[in-house]
Write an enzyme that holds these catalytic residues in place. Structure first.
Site, PDB file in Angstrom:
ATOM      1  N   TYR A  97      -3.346  -3.825   0.915  1.00 19.57           N
ATOM      2  CA  TYR A  97      -2.311  -4.928   0.476  1.00 19.57           C
ATOM      3  C   TYR A  97      -2.635  -5.491  -0.867  1.00 19.57           C
ATOM      4  O   TYR A  97      -1.916  -6.426  -1.083  1.00 19.57           O
ATOM      5  CB  TYR A  97      -1.902  -6.041   1.331  1.00 19.57           C
ATOM      6  CG  TYR A  97      -1.735  -5.798   2.797  1.00 19.57           C
ATOM      7  CD1 TYR A  97      -0.628  -4.817   3.311  1.00 19.57           C
ATOM      8  CD2 TYR A  97      -2.633  -6.274   3.841  1.00 19.57           C
ATOM      9  CE1 TYR A  97      -0.471  -4.602   4.677  1.00 19.57           C
ATOM     10  CE2 TYR A  97      -2.361  -6.170   5.094  1.00 19.57           C
ATOM     11  CZ  TYR A  97      -1.309  -5.233   5.760  1.00 19.57           C
ATOM     12  OH  TYR A  97      -1.153  -4.979   6.841  1.00 19.57           O
ATOM     13  N   ARG A 139      -0.969 -15.379  11.996  1.00 21.42           N
ATOM     14  CA  ARG A 139      -1.883 -15.660  10.860  1.00 21.42           C
ATOM     15  C   ARG A 139      -2.343 -17.287  10.856  1.00 21.42           C
ATOM     16  O   ARG A 139      -3.428 -17.551  10.410  1.00 21.42           O
ATOM     17  CB  ARG A 139      -1.249 -15.210   9.542  1.00 21.42           C
ATOM     18  CG  ARG A 139      -2.185 -15.406   8.537  1.00 21.42           C
ATOM     19  CD  ARG A 139      -1.476 -15.075   7.078  1.00 21.42           C
ATOM     20  NE  ARG A 139      -0.381 -13.682   7.098  1.00 21.42           N
ATOM     21  CZ  ARG A 139      -0.687 -12.806   7.054  1.00 21.42           C
ATOM     22  NH1 ARG A 139      -1.802 -12.103   6.460  1.00 21.42           N
ATOM     23  NH2 ARG A 139       0.287 -11.690   6.981  1.00 21.42           N
ATOM     24  N   GLU A 186       6.685 -17.836  16.346  1.00 20.11           N
ATOM     25  CA  GLU A 186       5.358 -16.807  16.694  1.00 20.11           C
ATOM     26  C   GLU A 186       4.429 -16.845  15.405  1.00 20.11           C
ATOM     27  O   GLU A 186       4.402 -15.908  14.785  1.00 20.11           O
ATOM     28  CB  GLU A 186       6.297 -15.430  16.893  1.00 20.11           C
ATOM     29  CG  GLU A 186       7.193 -15.431  18.002  1.00 20.11           C
ATOM     30  CD  GLU A 186       7.817 -14.060  17.864  1.00 20.11           C
ATOM     31  OE1 GLU A 186       8.154 -13.632  16.973  1.00 20.11           O
ATOM     32  OE2 GLU A 186       8.458 -13.764  19.018  1.00 20.11           O
ATOM     33  N   PRO A 187       3.876 -17.927  15.495  1.00 21.26           N
ATOM     34  CA  PRO A 187       2.451 -17.844  14.352  1.00 21.26           C
ATOM     35  C   PRO A 187       1.323 -16.999  14.788  1.00 21.26           C
ATOM     36  O   PRO A 187       1.043 -17.064  15.967  1.00 21.26           O
ATOM     37  CB  PRO A 187       2.265 -19.208  14.362  1.00 21.26           C
ATOM     38  CG  PRO A 187       2.419 -19.899  15.322  1.00 21.26           C
ATOM     39  CD  PRO A 187       3.757 -19.290  16.026  1.00 21.26           C
ATOM     40  N   ARG A 202      -7.634  -5.185   4.311  1.00 23.61           N
ATOM     41  CA  ARG A 202      -6.579  -5.853   3.607  1.00 23.61           C
ATOM     42  C   ARG A 202      -6.580  -5.772   2.234  1.00 23.61           C
ATOM     43  O   ARG A 202      -5.403  -5.413   1.500  1.00 23.61           O
ATOM     44  CB  ARG A 202      -6.329  -7.677   4.140  1.00 23.61           C
ATOM     45  CG  ARG A 202      -6.179  -7.343   5.752  1.00 23.61           C
ATOM     46  CD  ARG A 202      -5.655  -8.815   6.010  1.00 23.61           C
ATOM     47  NE  ARG A 202      -4.276  -9.306   5.742  1.00 23.61           N
ATOM     48  CZ  ARG A 202      -4.133  -9.983   4.604  1.00 23.61           C
ATOM     49  NH1 ARG A 202      -5.102 -10.466   3.958  1.00 23.61           N
ATOM     50  NH2 ARG A 202      -2.811 -10.236   4.226  1.00 23.61           N
ATOM     51  N   CYS A 221     -17.402   4.992   2.718  1.00 19.56           N
ATOM     52  CA  CYS A 221     -17.622   6.020   1.737  1.00 19.56           C
ATOM     53  C   CYS A 221     -16.165   6.253   0.953  1.00 19.56           C
ATOM     54  O   CYS A 221     -15.466   7.174   1.266  1.00 19.56           O
ATOM     55  CB  CYS A 221     -18.010   7.269   2.415  1.00 19.56           C
ATOM     56  SG  CYS A 221     -19.176   8.249   1.456  1.00 19.56           S
ATOM     57  N   GLU A 222     -15.723   5.200   0.331  1.00 18.62           N
ATOM     58  CA  GLU A 222     -14.438   5.312  -0.719  1.00 18.62           C
ATOM     59  C   GLU A 222     -14.573   4.508  -1.624  1.00 18.62           C
ATOM     60  O   GLU A 222     -15.160   3.160  -1.543  1.00 18.62           O
ATOM     61  CB  GLU A 222     -13.198   4.318   0.399  1.00 18.62           C
ATOM     62  CG  GLU A 222     -12.905   4.942   1.766  1.00 18.62           C
ATOM     63  CD  GLU A 222     -11.747   5.974   1.629  1.00 18.62           C
ATOM     64  OE1 GLU A 222     -10.775   5.831   0.819  1.00 18.62           O
ATOM     65  OE2 GLU A 222     -11.566   6.680   2.581  1.00 18.62           O
ATOM     66  N   TYR A 224      -6.029 -10.647  11.223  1.00 16.10           N
ATOM     67  CA  TYR A 224      -5.746  -9.291  10.610  1.00 16.10           C
ATOM     68  C   TYR A 224      -6.860  -8.633  10.096  1.00 16.10           C
ATOM     69  O   TYR A 224      -6.722  -7.623   9.365  1.00 16.10           O
ATOM     70  CB  TYR A 224      -4.676  -9.173   9.618  1.00 16.10           C
ATOM     71  CG  TYR A 224      -3.242  -9.713  10.520  1.00 16.10           C
ATOM     72  CD1 TYR A 224      -2.521  -9.032  11.549  1.00 16.10           C
ATOM     73  CD2 TYR A 224      -2.592 -10.931  10.249  1.00 16.10           C
ATOM     74  CE1 TYR A 224      -1.479  -9.378  12.238  1.00 16.10           C
ATOM     75  CE2 TYR A 224      -1.451 -11.319  10.657  1.00 16.10           C
ATOM     76  CZ  TYR A 224      -0.923 -10.529  11.821  1.00 16.10           C
ATOM     77  OH  TYR A 224       0.270 -10.989  12.324  1.00 16.10           O
TER      78      TYR A 224
HETATM   79  N1  LLP Z   1       6.462 -12.031  15.169  1.00 13.72           N
HETATM   80  C1  LLP Z   1       6.729 -10.639  14.818  1.00 13.72           C
HETATM   81  C2  LLP Z   1       7.637 -10.072  15.469  1.00 13.72           C
HETATM   82  C3  LLP Z   1       5.854 -10.020  13.916  1.00 13.72           C
HETATM   83  O1  LLP Z   1       6.011  -8.804  13.683  1.00 13.72           O
HETATM   84  C4  LLP Z   1       4.726 -10.711  13.314  1.00 13.72           C
HETATM   85  C5  LLP Z   1       3.752 -10.297  12.558  1.00 13.72           C
HETATM   86  C6  LLP Z   1       4.358 -12.031  13.870  1.00 13.72           C
HETATM   87  C7  LLP Z   1       5.334 -12.631  14.862  1.00 13.72           C
HETATM   88  C8  LLP Z   1       3.305 -12.885  13.384  1.00 13.72           C
HETATM   89  O2  LLP Z   1       3.250 -13.000  11.981  1.00 13.72           O
HETATM   90  P1  LLP Z   1       2.208 -13.980  11.394  1.00 13.72           P
HETATM   91  O3  LLP Z   1       2.576 -15.422  11.921  1.00 13.72           O
HETATM   92  O4  LLP Z   1       0.976 -13.559  11.840  1.00 13.72           O
HETATM   93  O5  LLP Z   1       2.427 -13.957   9.875  1.00 13.72           O
HETATM   94  N2  LLP Z   1      -1.223  -6.692   9.086  1.00 13.72           N
HETATM   95  C9  LLP Z   1      -0.356  -7.727   8.193  1.00 13.72           C
HETATM   96  C10 LLP Z   1       0.311  -8.401   8.721  1.00 13.72           C
HETATM   97  C11 LLP Z   1       1.588  -7.534   9.847  1.00 13.72           C
HETATM   98  C12 LLP Z   1       2.219  -8.767  10.447  1.00 13.72           C
HETATM   99  C13 LLP Z   1       2.909  -8.065  11.285  1.00 13.72           C
HETATM  100  N3  LLP Z   1       3.981  -8.889  12.150  1.00 13.72           N
HETATM  101  C14 LLP Z   1      -1.595  -8.541   7.066  1.00 13.72           C
HETATM  102  O6  LLP Z   1      -2.629  -8.406   7.435  1.00 13.72           O
HETATM  103  O7  LLP Z   1      -1.153  -9.071   6.178  1.00 13.72           O
END
Ligand code: LLP
Length: 435
Positions: free
Chosen positions: A337, A296, A293-294, A333, A364-365, A393
Site C-alpha cells: 500500500y 486497526r 467494528e474497529p 504494508r 529477495c525482492e 495487519y
Molecule cells: N469490518 C469489516 C467488514 C472490514 O472489512 C474491516 C476491514 C473492518 C471491520 C476493520 O477495519 P479496521 O477498523 O481495522 O480499519 N490490510 C489492510 C486493511 C484491510 C481492512 C479490511 N477490512 C491494511 O493493512 O491497511
C-alpha cells in the site's frame, strides 16, 4: 524528537536514549526473544478497547464494539478482548476456530466475507455464532439451505454497499459501486437482497451493515453513508424489515507517522451516533443497536516491531541501504500500500538524526523496503530499530516468503514480558509438507 504520538502509551526513552515499552527495554526484549519481534503493550491495547466502548456508549448505551479479528487475533488476545467486553468479527473459518478455541462467547460473533465457503457457513451454524453478515445472493441461498438442513434459523445482517468513497487506498476501499463487497444500493441489488432475506425461511434478517474502507481519516463519509443506509432501510419497513441492528463497520484511522492526526474516537462516535439518532427520528424509526467494528484502531497503536540491523550498503550519491532481519514477510504494508512508518533507533533515540537512509528488509525482492529516505542517527550493524503502529495487519498478513519463520509476539506490562506466540521454527515451515 521521539514520535510519542505513534508509539504505545507506555513507551519511553530513558536518559541513555533507550526505548522501553511497558517498562521493558528494547534491548532486553531483543536479547530475550530475538529479532524481529512484535511487542504489544497491554495497557494501550486495553485502553483502546475502553476508549471505543466508553466513547460510543457515553453517547449511545446500546452499542456493541466488535473487534475485527483480521487485524490480528490469537487466543491470548481474544481473552483480553473478551475481558474488556468486546465482541468479535471474523472473516474466515480459521479466525472463527481461533475464537472457539479461546472459548469466547459466540453470541457476539459476526461472520463477514464476500465468499464464505459452505464449510465455513456450516461451522458458523454448528458453533451457534450470533450473526452472519450476508454479502451475496449465492450466500443468501446457501446459508438458508444449510440452516434448514441443520434445523436452525440464523440471525443475519445484509451488507450493503452505499456507494460512498472514504478517500483511502484503492486496495482498502470497499463501500463503492466498483467493489466485490456487499449489495449495491445503487444497482437495486440491495433491495432485492433485503426482500430475499425477509422471505428466506431459515434466515432471520435483523438489520444492515456497511463498511466503507480502511483507514478512514474523514468523518463525513460515515455521516453520509449512515444517513443513506438508514433511509434505505426505512423503505422496507412495510415489507417487514425491522432494523434491530445497524453496523457502519470499522475503518477508524490511526497515526502511522508523526504528522498524521486521525480524528479522536469521540469524533467518530459523535458523527455516527448523532447521524443515526437524527435520521431515525426523522424517519420515525426506533434506533437500532449499534455495532462498530474497529480492528486497526485497537491493536495498531499497541504494537512495535523491533529489528536488528545487519548489512549496511552505501551507494555513494545514490542511497544508503540499512538492512534489518525482517521485512516484507512480517510487514507487507509498505510494499502493498506504499504505507509509511516512523523508524526509531531504539538504543540511540536521543541522538540527532545525521543521515538519510533507506531501511531494507532481508527478503529477495528489491521492493522489500520498510521505509525510504528517512533521517536517522548514525547507525551500525547490531543496532536495534523500532517501527511503531505495527500491531495491526503486520503479523496478521505475515508470510513465510523465502521460507523465513514468522516472528514471535510478546505482550508487555509493568516491566514484565509474556510470550503469546513463539517464533516459528524451520520444522514449523515444513510441517504441512508431505514427502
Ligand atoms: N469490518 C469489516 C467488514 C472490514 O472489512 C474491516 C476491514 C473492518 C471491520 C476493520 O477495519 P479496521 O477498523 O481495522 O480499519 N490490510 C489492510 C486493511 C484491510 C481492512 C479490511 N477490512 C491494511 O493493512 O491497511
Amino acid at each position: 524528537m521521539f514520535p510519542q504520538s505513534v508509539f504505545p502509551d507506555t513507551a519511553q526513552i530513558d536518559s541513555k536514549g533507550e526505548l522501553s515499552i511497558g517498562g521493558c527495554s528494547a534491548s532486553d526484549l531483543a536479547d530475550e526473544y530475538g529479532t524481529p519481534v512484535y511487542v504489544l503493550d497491554e495497557e494501550t491495547l486495553r485502553a483502546r478497547c475502553r476508549s471505543f466502548i466508553d466513547e460510543f456508549r457515553k453517547l449511545y448505551p446500546n452499542t456493541n464494539v466488535s473487534y475485527a479479528s483480521k487485524a490480528y487475533i490469537n487466543p491470548a488476545l481474544a481473552r483480553i478482548f473478551q475481558e474488556e467486553g468486546m465482541g468479535f468479527d471474523v472473516v474466515s473459518g480459521g479466525e472463527l476456530a481461533t475464537l472457539i478455541a479461546s472459548e469466547v462467547s459466540t453470541g457476539e460473533i459476526y461472520f463477514h466475507g464476500n465468499n464464505k465457503t459452505p464449510q465455513e457457513l456450516s461451522e458458523a451454524l454448528n458453533n451457534s455464532i450470533g450473526w452472519v453478515v450476508v454479502d451475496s445472493f449465492h450466500e443468501l441461498r446457501l446459508l438458508d439451505q444449510l440452516a434448514r438442513e441443520a434445523g436452525k434459523t440464523q440471525d443475519i445482517l445484509i451488507r450493503v454497499s452505499p456507494g460512498v468513497d472514504p478517500h483511502t487506498h484503492v486496495y482498502t476501499t470497499t463501500g463503492v459501486l466498483d467493489s466485490k463487497f456487499g449489495f449495491s444500493i445503487q444497482t437495486g441489488h440491495a433491495a432485492e437482497a433485503v426482500r430475499m432475506g425477509l422471505a428466506a425461511e431459515n434466515l432471520n434478517l435483523r438489520g444492515l451493515h456497511f463498511h466503507l474502507g480502511s483507514p478512514i481519516f474523514e468523518l463525513e463519509p460515515y455521516r453520509v453513508a449512515t444517513e443513506l443506509v438508514l433511509k434505505f432501510a426505512a423503505e422496507f419497513r412495510e415489507e417487514g424489515l425491522e432494523m434491530t441492528r445497524f453496523s457502519p463497520g470499522g475503518g477508524f484511522a490511526i497515526g502511522y507517522t508523526r504528522d498524521q492526526e486521525p480524528p479522536p474516537v469521540s469524533d467518530y462516535a459523535e458523527t455516527i451516533v448523532s447521524t443515526m439518532t437524527a435520521t431515525c427520528q426523522e424517519l420515525g424509526m426506533e434506533p437500532p443497536s449499534l455495532v462498530i467494528e474497529p480492528g486497526r484502531a485497537i491493536i495498531g497503536p499497541a504494537g512495535v516491531a523491533l529489528y536488528r540491523i545487519g548489512a549496511i550498503k552505501d551507494v555513494p550519491g545514490v542511497r544508503k541501504f540499512v538492512s534489518v532481519d525482517g521485512g516484507m514477510g512480517d510487514n507487507i504494508r509498505p510494499a502493498l500500500y506504499q504505507a509509511e512508518y516512523e523508524v526509531v533507533a531504539a538504543t540511540k533515540a536521543n541522538q540527532e538524526p545525521g543521515e538519510k537512509v533507506t531501511i531494507a528488509g532481508k527478503y529477495c525482492e528489491s521492493g522489500d523496503l520498510l521505509a525510504s529516505d528517512i533521517m536517522l542517527p548514525s547507525l551500525e550493524s547490531g543496532d536495534l530499530l523500532a517501527i511503531p503502529a505495527a500491531g495491526a495487519y503486520c503479523p496478521s498478513m505475515a508470510s513465510n516468503y523465502n521460507m523465513n519463520p514468522r516472528p514471535p509476539m510478546v505482550l508487555v506490562k509493568d516491566g514484565k514480558s509474556r510470550l503469546i506466540r513463539r517464533r516459528e521454527s524451520y520444522q514449523d515451515l515444513m510441517h504441512c509438507d508431505v514427502v
